[in-house]
Design an enzyme around this catalytic site. Sequence first.
Site, PDB file in Angstrom:
ATOM      1  N   CYS A 219     -40.350 -28.027  21.403  1.00  0.00           N
ATOM      2  CA  CYS A 219     -40.102 -27.346  22.654  1.00  0.00           C
ATOM      3  C   CYS A 219     -41.179 -27.719  23.658  1.00  0.00           C
ATOM      4  O   CYS A 219     -42.355 -27.545  23.413  1.00  0.00           O
ATOM      5  CB  CYS A 219     -40.066 -25.852  22.484  1.00  0.00           C
ATOM      6  SG  CYS A 219     -39.584 -25.119  24.043  1.00  0.00           S
TER       7      CYS A 219
ATOM      8  N   GLY B 286     -27.229 -32.963  22.826  1.00  0.00           N
ATOM      9  CA  GLY B 286     -27.646 -33.470  24.126  1.00  0.00           C
ATOM     10  C   GLY B 286     -26.473 -33.759  25.041  1.00  0.00           C
ATOM     11  O   GLY B 286     -25.811 -34.784  24.915  1.00  0.00           O
TER      12      GLY B 286
ATOM     13  N   GLY C 166     -25.108 -27.151  23.827  1.00  0.00           N
ATOM     14  CA  GLY C 166     -26.143 -26.340  24.470  1.00  0.00           C
ATOM     15  C   GLY C 166     -25.733 -25.855  25.842  1.00  0.00           C
ATOM     16  O   GLY C 166     -24.942 -24.914  25.999  1.00  0.00           O
TER      17      GLY C 166
ATOM     18  N   GLY D  80     -34.926 -19.569  19.469  1.00  0.00           N
ATOM     19  CA  GLY D  80     -36.159 -19.762  18.709  1.00  0.00           C
ATOM     20  C   GLY D  80     -36.884 -18.452  18.423  1.00  0.00           C
ATOM     21  O   GLY D  80     -37.051 -17.631  19.301  1.00  0.00           O
TER      22      GLY D  80
ATOM     23  N   ASN E  61     -33.564 -20.814  14.347  1.00  0.00           N
ATOM     24  CA  ASN E  61     -34.531 -21.742  14.937  1.00  0.00           C
ATOM     25  C   ASN E  61     -35.904 -21.071  14.921  1.00  0.00           C
ATOM     26  O   ASN E  61     -36.049 -19.924  15.321  1.00  0.00           O
ATOM     27  CB  ASN E  61     -34.056 -22.049  16.362  1.00  0.00           C
ATOM     28  CG  ASN E  61     -34.898 -23.078  17.073  1.00  0.00           C
ATOM     29  OD1 ASN E  61     -35.924 -22.738  17.663  1.00  0.00           O
ATOM     30  ND2 ASN E  61     -34.479 -24.329  17.057  1.00  0.00           N
TER      31      ASN E  61
HETATM   32  C1  LIG Z   1     -32.325 -22.396  28.583  1.00  0.00           C
HETATM   33  C2  LIG Z   1     -32.563 -23.186  27.329  1.00  0.00           C
HETATM   34  C3  LIG Z   1     -33.291 -22.616  26.268  1.00  0.00           C
HETATM   35  C4  LIG Z   1     -33.533 -23.338  25.097  1.00  0.00           C
HETATM   36  N1  LIG Z   1     -34.243 -22.756  24.070  1.00  0.00           N
HETATM   37  C5  LIG Z   1     -34.462 -23.451  22.916  1.00  0.00           C
HETATM   38  C6  LIG Z   1     -35.147 -22.861  21.818  1.00  0.00           C
HETATM   39  O1  LIG Z   1     -35.533 -21.685  21.838  1.00  0.00           O
HETATM   40  N2  LIG Z   1     -35.375 -23.619  20.705  1.00  0.00           N
HETATM   41  C7  LIG Z   1     -34.938 -24.917  20.614  1.00  0.00           C
HETATM   42  O2  LIG Z   1     -35.147 -25.559  19.594  1.00  0.00           O
HETATM   43  N3  LIG Z   1     -34.261 -25.487  21.628  1.00  0.00           N
HETATM   44  C8  LIG Z   1     -34.009 -24.791  22.779  1.00  0.00           C
HETATM   45  N4  LIG Z   1     -33.310 -25.394  23.812  1.00  0.00           N
HETATM   46  C9  LIG Z   1     -32.823 -26.783  23.671  1.00  0.00           C
HETATM   47  C10 LIG Z   1     -31.343 -26.841  23.273  1.00  0.00           C
HETATM   48  O3  LIG Z   1     -31.119 -26.236  22.020  1.00  0.00           O
HETATM   49  C11 LIG Z   1     -30.832 -28.299  23.230  1.00  0.00           C
HETATM   50  O4  LIG Z   1     -31.573 -29.007  22.267  1.00  0.00           O
HETATM   51  C12 LIG Z   1     -30.979 -29.012  24.571  1.00  0.00           C
HETATM   52  O5  LIG Z   1     -30.656 -28.141  25.620  1.00  0.00           O
HETATM   53  C13 LIG Z   1     -30.118 -30.275  24.680  1.00  0.00           C
HETATM   54  O6  LIG Z   1     -28.738 -29.983  24.529  1.00  0.00           O
HETATM   55  P1  LIG Z   1     -27.724 -29.751  25.783  1.00  0.00           P
HETATM   56  O7  LIG Z   1     -27.870 -30.911  26.706  1.00  0.00           O
HETATM   57  O8  LIG Z   1     -26.370 -29.626  25.155  1.00  0.00           O
HETATM   58  O9  LIG Z   1     -28.153 -28.480  26.411  1.00  0.00           O
HETATM   59  C14 LIG Z   1     -33.046 -24.672  24.992  1.00  0.00           C
HETATM   60  C15 LIG Z   1     -32.312 -25.230  26.050  1.00  0.00           C
HETATM   61  C16 LIG Z   1     -32.053 -24.516  27.205  1.00  0.00           C
HETATM   62  C17 LIG Z   1     -31.260 -25.149  28.312  1.00  0.00           C
END
Ligand SMILES: Cc1cc2nc3c(=O)[nH]c(=O)nc-3n(C[C@H](O)[C@H](O)[C@H](O)COP(=O)(O)O)c2cc1C
Lengths: 339, 281
Positions: free
Chosen positions: A158, A271, A293, A74, A127
């Site tokens: 977020c 997710g 992610g 982001g 993002n």
């Molecule tokens: C450490 C970390 C940092 C993240 N930073 C952002 C971010 O900057 N902007 C955003 O939209 N989502 C952010 N996310 C969310 C992820 O992009 C994703 O939507 C979320 O982790 C669910 O997917 P996953 O279960 O595959 O991790 C972050 C997630 C994690 C774990």
Amino acid sequence: MKKSSSAKSKKKRGAPRPVGRKAKGEKFTPDMTVEIAGIRFKNPVLTASGTFGYGQEFAQLMDLNRLGGIVVKGISLQPMEGNPPPRIYETESGMLNAIGLQNVGAKRFLDDKLPFLRDLDTQVIVNVFGYSTEDYVRTIEILNQGEGIAAYELNISCPNTRSGGMFYGSDPKLTHEVTMASKKVARVPLIVKLSPNVTDITVFARAAENGGADALSLVNTFVGMSIDIETGKPRLSHGTGGLSGPAIKPLALRLVYQAVHAVRIPVMGIGGISSAEDALEFLIAGAKAIQIGTANFYDPRASEKVIRDLEAYCKRKRVDLNRLRGTHLGFEAAGLKRE
Amino acid sequence: MFNKMAEVRENIPLSGGHYLLSLYSPAQARVTRPGQFAMLRLPNRSDILLRRPMSIYDVKPASRKSKSPALIQVLYKVVGRGTGAMAELKGGDALEVLAPLGHGYFREDYQRKLPQVDEVVHVAGGIGIAALLLAARELHKRGIRQRLFFGGRSRADLVCYKDFGGLVQKTILATEDGSRGHKGFVTVPLENHLAGSERGKILLMVCGPWPMLEACVGLARNYGHPCLVSMENRMGCGVGVCLGCSIGVKGEGHGAYERVCTEGPVFWADHVRWAGGTPEI
Ligand SMILES: Cc1cc2nc3c(=O)[nH]c(=O)nc-3n(C[C@H](O)[C@H](O)[C@H](O)COP(=O)(O)O)c2cc1C
Ligand SMILES: Cc1cc2nc3c(=O)[nH]c(=O)nc-3n(C[C@H](O)[C@H](O)[C@H](O)COP(=O)(O)OP(=O)(O)OC[C@H]3O[C@@H](n4cnc5c(N)ncnc54)[C@H](O)[C@@H]3O)c2cc1C
Ligand code: FES
């Protein structure tokens, strides 16, 4: 769009190929490409924001050009420091994070990070987040000056910063407002990333669609908490944090499924995806693409494996990837022959 | 940095819940520098998601005949789920290892200090010893005088210090219960040593639990010696993308936080923002 896609995916486009037309044993190369808001992805697998840095960090660990796309961390108007530690905590099959949106800011992103990304043969999605509609708009105006950005993804969800995106993602009027204002200035397609921390996802999906979003992505993290029973204090300095990883997959899948049925614009599923099997559940539920992610953390080549295994699955089923989308009533009902 | 499937050669239990794990991974062993670490993925445990960061204690040839390093050794203590699962690893098991990671003790600006000091003093608290052996060996090669202060709760915590025998001129042990060496904190004999030294002539290399780090950093400041600390923090990725391991540092730069996995794990003590910027883990 800006780049040619890989030789592999360069083939004649046209009417969808009938399934099972070719006899078994005959070579079948499934079409893995997807198109979202006019952007062509060589495959439906992207890496999720905040879990893949600015791409460069993973260059030593995998072939970035295999990816359908990269969604970068982001970006805000000004650089941000983030929260004090501890910022992460592992839970059962998942993790909590409260990073606090630490990032280099829009200007430095263009100067320091974009040139590397631009040279890759994959789609780059940026993002974007802010603390006011004005912030989002001004950040996008700066990013508009950069070459090689395929789309923006608005982070309105977020959960980490008290004043942050949460506000926009939990009030449909604000979701609509920030989408509309961003769409007005955005030079490239706009994806709105929804928060799962709402009572009815369809309301927010429609609010973004009505605001002019070209596509949706969901979900961001679920707000969660963990307490250290020895000290009586939360495990994260911020108190609460966003839950991600395999633990959230069934929750995310249900929300994606609902969103798909609430809007006409394409949806990207996110997710807990760490395997092709996971990805397929989202695609069958109706997502047009998926993002990986947390899996990047424990398996840096997860995205590569998902791409490889998805292709193998399509080969085995003898279908093009696009034919699988929305077949949740069963392949037979969708006119796909069972193997 | 590579991600490799490594084979467990040995996983030897030591005293006090410590283990010495030997992993066969020649490509990683060859390029490891002192103070770097590895992220280990625990096999067959889908509930344990994240890899565990572990210092690379030693690198060794796989057999007597060969000279080139092929084994990575990890010295660890069982403290929870992940390390508990590590203790169950057996010879022949395979696990994914991401290594070597981070800047070790010999980053250029750290090395520049070496010609100015008469002695390097290592201070280890408990399992902190794991971050220091490779550095001691490298300094020994360069002919630098060294001393090891090693503290633990009881003698069961004082593992593997004999490996430092040929490398350091003197080893000073301390235990809180007095079961070996000085009774009390290791910082007491350390202070005695520093008190008799000329300012700026000792380089401290410290790794250990939180209160010990802070005490050592205070002593280094009082006696005017430069001090390198090997920091720990929870880690998500180990490669700089999750920003989960950031600690507070002084000055400008990438905000006022730096990543332990990428900018560290070894930092100048006076660069770290000790109050409010660092986790007490
Ligand atoms: C450490 C970390 C940092 C993240 N930073 C952002 C971010 O900057 N902007 C955003 O939209 N989502 C952010 N996310 C969310 C992820 O992009 C994703 O939507 C979320 O982790 C669910 O997917 P996953 O279960 O595959 O991790 C972050 C997630 C994690 C774990
Ligand atoms: C760069 C680095 C090098 C390290 N080197 C070694 C080493 O050589 N040998 C060794 O035994 N340990 C080392 N550690 C600490 C080790 O990573 C943790 O002990 C381990 O991750 C705990 O996992 P667990 O699942 O057993 O503990 P958990 O069940 O997660 O937690 C148990 C306890 O350990 C603490 N803990 C959890 N994660 C960490 C962490 N990353 N760092 C410190 N404490 C933590 C928790 O706060 C809790 O008190 C190192 C840590 C870092 C960051
Ligand atoms: S552990 Fe992910 S940035 Fe350091």
